[in-house]
Design a protein around this motif. Structure first.
Motif, PDB file in Angstrom:
ATOM      1  N   GLU A   1     -39.569 -46.054 -29.422  1.00 40.75           N
ATOM      2  CA  GLU A   1     -39.509 -46.821 -30.901  1.00 40.75           C
ATOM      3  C   GLU A   1     -38.947 -46.032 -31.749  1.00 40.75           C
ATOM      4  O   GLU A   1     -38.418 -46.255 -32.515  1.00 40.75           O
ATOM      5  CB  GLU A   1     -40.879 -47.893 -31.363  1.00 40.75           C
ATOM      6  N   ASP A   2     -39.439 -44.509 -31.809  1.00 41.99           N
ATOM      7  CA  ASP A   2     -38.712 -44.238 -32.471  1.00 41.99           C
ATOM      8  C   ASP A   2     -37.379 -43.016 -32.063  1.00 41.99           C
ATOM      9  O   ASP A   2     -36.888 -42.171 -32.736  1.00 41.99           O
ATOM     10  CB  ASP A   2     -39.976 -42.434 -33.184  1.00 41.99           C
ATOM     11  N   GLY A   3     -36.952 -43.546 -31.503  1.00 43.02           N
ATOM     12  CA  GLY A   3     -35.788 -43.150 -30.579  1.00 43.02           C
ATOM     13  C   GLY A   3     -36.111 -41.596 -29.888  1.00 43.02           C
ATOM     14  O   GLY A   3     -34.620 -41.580 -28.831  1.00 43.02           O
ATOM     15  N   VAL A   4     -36.780 -41.309 -29.233  1.00 45.38           N
ATOM     16  CA  VAL A   4     -37.284 -40.229 -29.000  1.00 45.38           C
ATOM     17  C   VAL A   4     -37.880 -40.385 -27.605  1.00 45.38           C
ATOM     18  O   VAL A   4     -38.132 -41.018 -27.274  1.00 45.38           O
ATOM     19  CB  VAL A   4     -38.455 -39.672 -29.729  1.00 45.38           C
ATOM     20  N   VAL A   5     -37.065 -39.651 -26.310  1.00 41.68           N
ATOM     21  CA  VAL A   5     -37.676 -39.776 -24.997  1.00 41.68           C
ATOM     22  C   VAL A   5     -38.633 -38.621 -24.856  1.00 41.68           C
ATOM     23  O   VAL A   5     -38.538 -37.576 -25.257  1.00 41.68           O
ATOM     24  CB  VAL A   5     -36.653 -39.048 -24.588  1.00 41.68           C
ATOM     25  N   GLY A   6     -39.670 -39.626 -24.207  1.00 42.52           N
ATOM     26  CA  GLY A   6     -40.890 -38.412 -23.906  1.00 42.52           C
ATOM     27  C   GLY A   6     -40.555 -37.510 -22.776  1.00 42.52           C
ATOM     28  O   GLY A   6     -39.932 -37.368 -22.278  1.00 42.52           O
TER      29      GLY A   6
ATOM     30  N   ALA B   1     -25.537 -41.516 -11.659  1.00 39.81           N
ATOM     31  CA  ALA B   1     -25.835 -40.792 -12.792  1.00 39.81           C
ATOM     32  C   ALA B   1     -27.143 -41.543 -12.527  1.00 39.81           C
ATOM     33  O   ALA B   1     -27.135 -43.385 -12.099  1.00 39.81           O
ATOM     34  CB  ALA B   1     -25.370 -40.914 -14.010  1.00 39.81           C
ATOM     35  N   ILE B   2     -28.023 -41.089 -12.901  1.00 36.41           N
ATOM     36  CA  ILE B   2     -29.249 -42.271 -13.035  1.00 36.41           C
ATOM     37  C   ILE B   2     -29.181 -42.411 -14.978  1.00 36.41           C
ATOM     38  O   ILE B   2     -29.229 -41.479 -15.532  1.00 36.41           O
ATOM     39  CB  ILE B   2     -30.710 -41.717 -12.951  1.00 36.41           C
ATOM     40  N   GLY B   3     -29.989 -43.116 -15.561  1.00 39.49           N
ATOM     41  CA  GLY B   3     -30.303 -43.604 -17.124  1.00 39.49           C
ATOM     42  C   GLY B   3     -31.447 -42.355 -17.494  1.00 39.49           C
ATOM     43  O   GLY B   3     -32.494 -42.462 -16.162  1.00 39.49           O
ATOM     44  N   LEU B   4     -31.252 -42.180 -18.696  1.00 39.98           N
ATOM     45  CA  LEU B   4     -32.466 -41.558 -18.883  1.00 39.98           C
ATOM     46  C   LEU B   4     -33.173 -42.367 -20.699  1.00 39.98           C
ATOM     47  O   LEU B   4     -33.865 -42.561 -20.936  1.00 39.98           O
ATOM     48  CB  LEU B   4     -32.600 -40.342 -18.774  1.00 39.98           C
ATOM     49  N   LYS B   5     -31.467 -41.828 -21.427  1.00 42.89           N
ATOM     50  CA  LYS B   5     -31.694 -42.806 -22.690  1.00 42.89           C
ATOM     51  C   LYS B   5     -32.483 -43.782 -23.058  1.00 42.89           C
ATOM     52  O   LYS B   5     -32.667 -43.724 -23.625  1.00 42.89           O
ATOM     53  CB  LYS B   5     -30.306 -42.679 -23.437  1.00 42.89           C
ATOM     54  N   GLN B   6     -32.283 -45.317 -22.496  1.00 39.37           N
ATOM     55  CA  GLN B   6     -32.538 -46.474 -22.687  1.00 39.37           C
ATOM     56  C   GLN B   6     -34.812 -46.285 -22.226  1.00 39.37           C
ATOM     57  O   GLN B   6     -34.912 -47.048 -22.980  1.00 39.37           O
ATOM     58  CB  GLN B   6     -32.544 -47.359 -21.375  1.00 39.37           C
TER      59      GLN B   6
END
Length: 380
Positions: free
Chosen positions: A361-366, A352-357
């Motif tokens: 700053e607002d917690g949203v993944v762009g 797997a590759i990561g995405l959530k990290q």
């Protein structure tokens, strides 16, 4: 007399599936009689369908009375199991037949130190259960008690296998190390994941998948109850557009402050296009993507030759189904133990590759980050 196994589970798909699969194998492979006690839950189409599906002759499923609680998840899960125990005792009676150190956990959490487990890598607090970071959460003490009770069991069955978690199971075979964790022997029982079956996919899904090239489709799903905020759904939608990859996306209505929002309200999709997706998204992706409201037959989708990647919350069932079918993953954990699963899949197993990290700053993944990750793990 044949041995009789009795197991209690709440109705969430992440709990119900492996328990049913374990009992089926006990019955068919080892001659057990088995009974699964399920805490009843209304409005959950997928779980109800699973409970009512045909089972082997020696496997029974008993629905316990529902527990009414307004608590938030995961507190709700702990309350449901605890309050169901009297019903379970009564039901079983009618059938006639640790060294776990809570203070150590408390100390590490207060000091914000990683959790040290014998012969295992240090467990970063950010990768563990979110409730461990908030000792005022009513679930915190409940999980500590469960850990102590489990450590005193006569045996522990683990829904995993040695090749996947080799160092952990090797450590647990060492009596000196095991004594620091539990008095029970630990048994990996391999994968209790659903197998794909004939004619499970509906015709629309099957026809669409059959037309796609091999390994070309990214499957997007956040489990049986995972939900995203309205803003995150918008970013994910446009991220899929930017990726220029084929996709199947299981979508659920947004829940801005509850990653478990659909856990107890899972229903079969209506077949109509969701009205909470961004304007023009469906029209722009109609030739390359398929949006499925609420629920899809995941095991069958992942086993299809056209699927080449899985954007997943990393729930354990989803992880096993992806591993079983050889589908690489994009890890996007939301809650519960999913961060631990994602870390193992990324850092130890390498699937797997990561995405959530990569969240802002607002917690949203762009959308740009999503698009790039999907291109890496997508297909052709």
């Amino acid at each position: 007399m044949k041995p009789h196994a009795a197991l209690l589970t709440n109705p969430g798909m992440g709990h119900l599936i492996p328990v049913l699969e374990l009992d089926k194998r006990m019955v068919t492979l080892h001659g057990f009689h088995a009974t699964v006690f399920v805490v009843a839950n209304t409005g959950d189409h997928a779980s109800t369908t699973l409970v009512n599906s045909p089972t082997p002759d020696n496997l029974g499923i008993v629905s316990l009375p529902p527990v009414d609680t307004d608590a938030a998840i995961p507190t709700k899960l702990v309350v449901i199991v605890r309050q169901s125990l009297p019903f379970l005792r009564t039901a079983i009676s009618s059938m006639k037949h640790s060294p776990f150190d809570g203070q150590l956990v408390n100390g590490n959490v207060k000091a914000q130190k990683p959790l040290k487990i014998p012969c295992c890598k240090l467990l970063r607090l950010d990768d563990t259960l979110s409730l461990f970071l908030d000792q005022s959460d009513p679930s915190f003490k409940g999980f500590i008690r469960l850990g102590i009770v489990c450590s005193k069991a006569d045996g522990i069955l683990v829904n995993s296998w040695e090749d996947l978690e080799h160092s952990t199971f090797q450590a647990l075979k060492d009596a000196a190390i095991l004594g620091q964790v539990s008095k029970a022997s630990v048994y990996p029982i391999r994968k209790l994941a659903r197998r794909s079956g004939p004619q499970v996919l509906d015709q629309k899904l099957m026809d669409w998948l059959d037309k796609q090239p091999t390994d070309s489709v990214i499957y997007v799903s956040f489990g049986s109850g995972g939900t995203l905020s309205a803003q995150q759904i918008t970013e994910l939608a446009w991220g899929l557009v930017l990726s220029q990859q084929r996709f199947i996306w299981v979508v659920r209505p947004p829940a801005d402050n509850d990653a478990h929002g659909s856990y107890f309200t899972l229903e079969q999709g209506s077949g109509t296009d969701p009205d909470f997706l961004p304007d023009e998204f469906l029209s722009r992706t109609r030739d390359v993507g398929l949006v499925v409201p609420m629920w899809a037959p995941q095991a069958d989708i992942l086993s299809h030759t056209s699927v080449g990647g899985f954007l997943s919350h990393c729930g354990w069932n989803s992880s096993l189904e992806s591993l079983t079918n050889g589908v690489p993953m994009i890890a996007w954990p939301l809650c519960a133990e999913q961060r631990m699963n994602a870390t193992m899949l990324m850092e130890e197993v390498g699937v797997a590759i990561g995405l959530k990290q990569s969240a802002r700053e607002d917690g949203v993944v762009g959308r740009e980050v999503i698009g790039e990750s999907v291109r890496k793990r997508g297909g052709h």
